[in-house]
Write an enzyme that holds these catalytic residues in place. Structure first.
Site, short mmCIF file in Angstrom:
data_model
loop_
_atom_site.label_atom_id
_atom_site.label_comp_id
_atom_site.label_asym_id
_atom_site.label_seq_id
_atom_site.Cartn_x
_atom_site.Cartn_y
_atom_site.Cartn_z
N SER A 12 12.98 -48.09 9.47
CA SER A 12 11.92 -49.09 9.48
C SER A 12 11.77 -49.67 8.07
O SER A 12 12.77 -49.86 7.37
CB SER A 12 10.62 -48.40 9.95
OG SER A 12 9.53 -49.27 9.90
N SER A 13 10.55 -49.93 7.64
CA SER A 13 10.30 -50.46 6.30
C SER A 13 8.82 -50.27 5.97
O SER A 13 7.97 -50.37 6.86
CB SER A 13 10.63 -51.95 6.25
OG SER A 13 10.10 -52.52 5.07
N TYR B 67 10.23 -60.36 9.44
CA TYR B 67 10.97 -59.11 9.23
C TYR B 67 10.05 -57.91 9.43
O TYR B 67 10.38 -56.95 10.12
CB TYR B 67 11.56 -59.12 7.82
CG TYR B 67 12.10 -57.79 7.36
CD1 TYR B 67 13.35 -57.34 7.79
CD2 TYR B 67 11.37 -56.98 6.48
CE1 TYR B 67 13.85 -56.11 7.37
CE2 TYR B 67 11.87 -55.76 6.06
CZ TYR B 67 13.10 -55.33 6.50
OH TYR B 67 13.59 -54.12 6.08
N LYS C 280 10.04 -54.54 12.19
CA LYS C 280 9.98 -53.11 11.87
C LYS C 280 8.77 -52.46 12.54
O LYS C 280 8.82 -51.29 12.93
CB LYS C 280 9.96 -52.91 10.35
CG LYS C 280 11.24 -53.40 9.67
CD LYS C 280 12.48 -52.69 10.20
CE LYS C 280 13.72 -53.03 9.41
NZ LYS C 280 14.93 -52.36 9.91
P1 NAP Z 1 22.59 -53.91 3.46
O1 NAP Z 1 22.96 -53.32 2.15
O2 NAP Z 1 22.49 -55.38 3.60
O3 NAP Z 1 23.57 -53.32 4.58
C1 NAP Z 1 23.36 -53.69 5.90
C2 NAP Z 1 24.24 -52.88 6.82
O4 NAP Z 1 23.95 -53.28 8.17
C3 NAP Z 1 25.71 -53.17 6.61
O5 NAP Z 1 26.46 -52.02 6.91
C4 NAP Z 1 25.99 -54.27 7.63
O6 NAP Z 1 27.33 -54.30 8.10
C5 NAP Z 1 25.08 -53.88 8.76
N1 NAP Z 1 24.68 -55.06 9.54
C6 NAP Z 1 23.87 -56.06 9.13
N2 NAP Z 1 23.77 -56.99 10.10
C7 NAP Z 1 24.56 -56.57 11.11
C8 NAP Z 1 24.90 -57.10 12.39
N3 NAP Z 1 24.42 -58.27 12.82
N4 NAP Z 1 25.75 -56.40 13.18
C9 NAP Z 1 26.24 -55.22 12.76
N5 NAP Z 1 25.97 -54.67 11.56
C10 NAP Z 1 25.13 -55.34 10.75
O7 NAP Z 1 21.15 -53.35 3.94
P2 NAP Z 1 20.26 -52.14 3.40
O8 NAP Z 1 19.43 -52.64 2.30
O9 NAP Z 1 21.10 -50.94 3.20
O10 NAP Z 1 19.27 -51.94 4.65
C11 NAP Z 1 19.56 -51.01 5.68
C12 NAP Z 1 18.33 -50.88 6.56
O11 NAP Z 1 17.21 -50.47 5.77
C13 NAP Z 1 17.91 -52.19 7.24
O12 NAP Z 1 17.43 -51.92 8.52
C14 NAP Z 1 16.78 -52.69 6.35
O13 NAP Z 1 15.89 -53.51 7.06
C15 NAP Z 1 16.14 -51.37 5.96
N6 NAP Z 1 15.37 -51.43 4.72
C16 NAP Z 1 15.96 -51.76 3.54
C17 NAP Z 1 15.19 -51.78 2.38
C18 NAP Z 1 15.78 -52.11 1.04
O14 NAP Z 1 15.00 -52.28 0.09
N7 NAP Z 1 17.07 -52.22 0.89
C19 NAP Z 1 13.83 -51.47 2.44
C20 NAP Z 1 13.27 -51.14 3.65
C21 NAP Z 1 14.04 -51.12 4.78
P3 NAP Z 1 28.50 -55.16 7.32
O15 NAP Z 1 28.74 -54.40 6.06
O16 NAP Z 1 29.65 -55.14 8.23
O17 NAP Z 1 27.93 -56.49 7.05
#
Ligand code: NAP
Length: 250
Positions: free
Chosen positions: A141-142, A156, A160
């Site tokens: 989630s977030s 967004y 979540k």
């Molecule tokens: P990220 O670095 O952008 O990585 C996203 C991952 O999801 C990648 O492996 C990507 O695959 C995959 N993905 C994205 N869109 C996709 C699609 N349409 N179909 C299949 N795979 C897809 O993201 P992250 O920051 O690690 O975030 C991961 C999760 O944590 C998300 O749900 C995000 O909302 C949540 N989150 C993140 C943060 C933060 O600050 N980073 C905070 C709160 C929550 P590819 O590599 O093949 O593109």
């Protein structure tokens, strides 16, 4: 022998960022990990190679989420690689949306809901029969689901919040089988997703100031919490929302 030896895990969006951190951690704990990706096969293969280099077991699995039939396609791919069922499912793949309501078009709204809500829902619908009794589900989630600290992320945040309801309600459905379902809510974590914010002038300082601990998290910080929830130690935690924001909501 790790605490997850003999278990199979699927982590969506495990090619990069938080998902990669979770995949590597679960593999270190002994699970065989399905490293799902959308488009970036090279990054997924790098994750698999990193796991194998440490003596773990993993395979890559590519299916783009967000289009009708995506969940079924994912499980078909999974069945081709895995021998038998699944013990741990981590719905991590997600995309952002940073436009305020005045500027957000239907197309972007639909896309963010398709990837962040509809895909996990149907991955679970079709994954539930594959999950072994005593299994684990973690939905990523977030912190934004519970605070309007960044109102431009409203759509967004709504996705979540919907995912959190899925975690809560599905815990009742799967509880009789001993399967736990939880949401883990990161704050700002250093990934490709947050790179534009963290590399902008003053962006990192601004992000650090949000957390009570005065920092930006790393994928490992989220992965450690997921590792607890999916281990035997987490067996009595279900339907919960675990704050991994470094105190950004306090
Ligand atoms: P990220 O670095 O952008 O990585 C996203 C991952 O999801 C990648 O492996 C990507 O695959 C995959 N993905 C994205 N869109 C996709 C699609 N349409 N179909 C299949 N795979 C897809 O993201 P992250 O920051 O690690 O975030 C991961 C999760 O944590 C998300 O749900 C995000 O909302 C949540 N989150 C993140 C943060 C933060 O600050 N980073 C905070 C709160 C929550 P590819 O590599 O093949 O593109």
């Amino acid at each position: 022998m790790g605490v997850l030896t003999g278990r199979t895990a699927l982590v969506t969006g495990a090619s990069r960022g938080i998902g990669r951190g979770i995949a590597e951690r679960l593999a270190r704990d002994g699970a065989r990990v399905a490293v799902h990706y959308g488009r970036n096969e090279t990054a997924a293969k790098e994750t698999v190679a990193a796991i194998e280099k440490e003596g773990g077991s993993a395979f890559a699995l590519g299916v783009e989420l967000g289009a009708p039939g995506d969940a079924e396609a994912l499980w078909e791919e999974f069945d081709r690689h895995a021998d038998g069922g699944l013990d741990i499912l981590v719905n991590n793949a997600g995309i952002g949306s940073t436009r305020p309501i005045e500027q957000l078009e239907e197309r972007e709204f639909d896309a963010v809901f398709a990837v962040n809500v509809k895909a996990p829902f149907f991955i679970l619908k079709h994954g539930m029969p594959r999950l072994r009794d005593g299994g684990r589900v973690v939905n990523v989630s977030s912190g934004l689901a519970r605070t309007a600290v960044m109102p431009d992320n409203m759509a967004y945040a709504m996705t979540k919040a919907a995912l959190d309801v899925l975690s809560r309600d599905l815990s009742k459905v799967l509880g009789p089988r001993g399967i736990t379902v939880n949401s883990v809510a990161p704050g700002i974590i250093d990934t490709d997703n947050t790179a534009p914010l963290l590399s902008s002038p003053g962006g990192r300082r601004q992000a650090e100031a949000i957390s009570a601990l005065g920092g930006v998290g790393e994928p490992a910080e989220v992965a450690d919490v997921v590792a607890f929830l999916v281990s035997d130690a987490g067996r009595w935690v279900t339907g919960s929302w675990v704050d991994v924001t470094g105190g950004s909501l306090t």
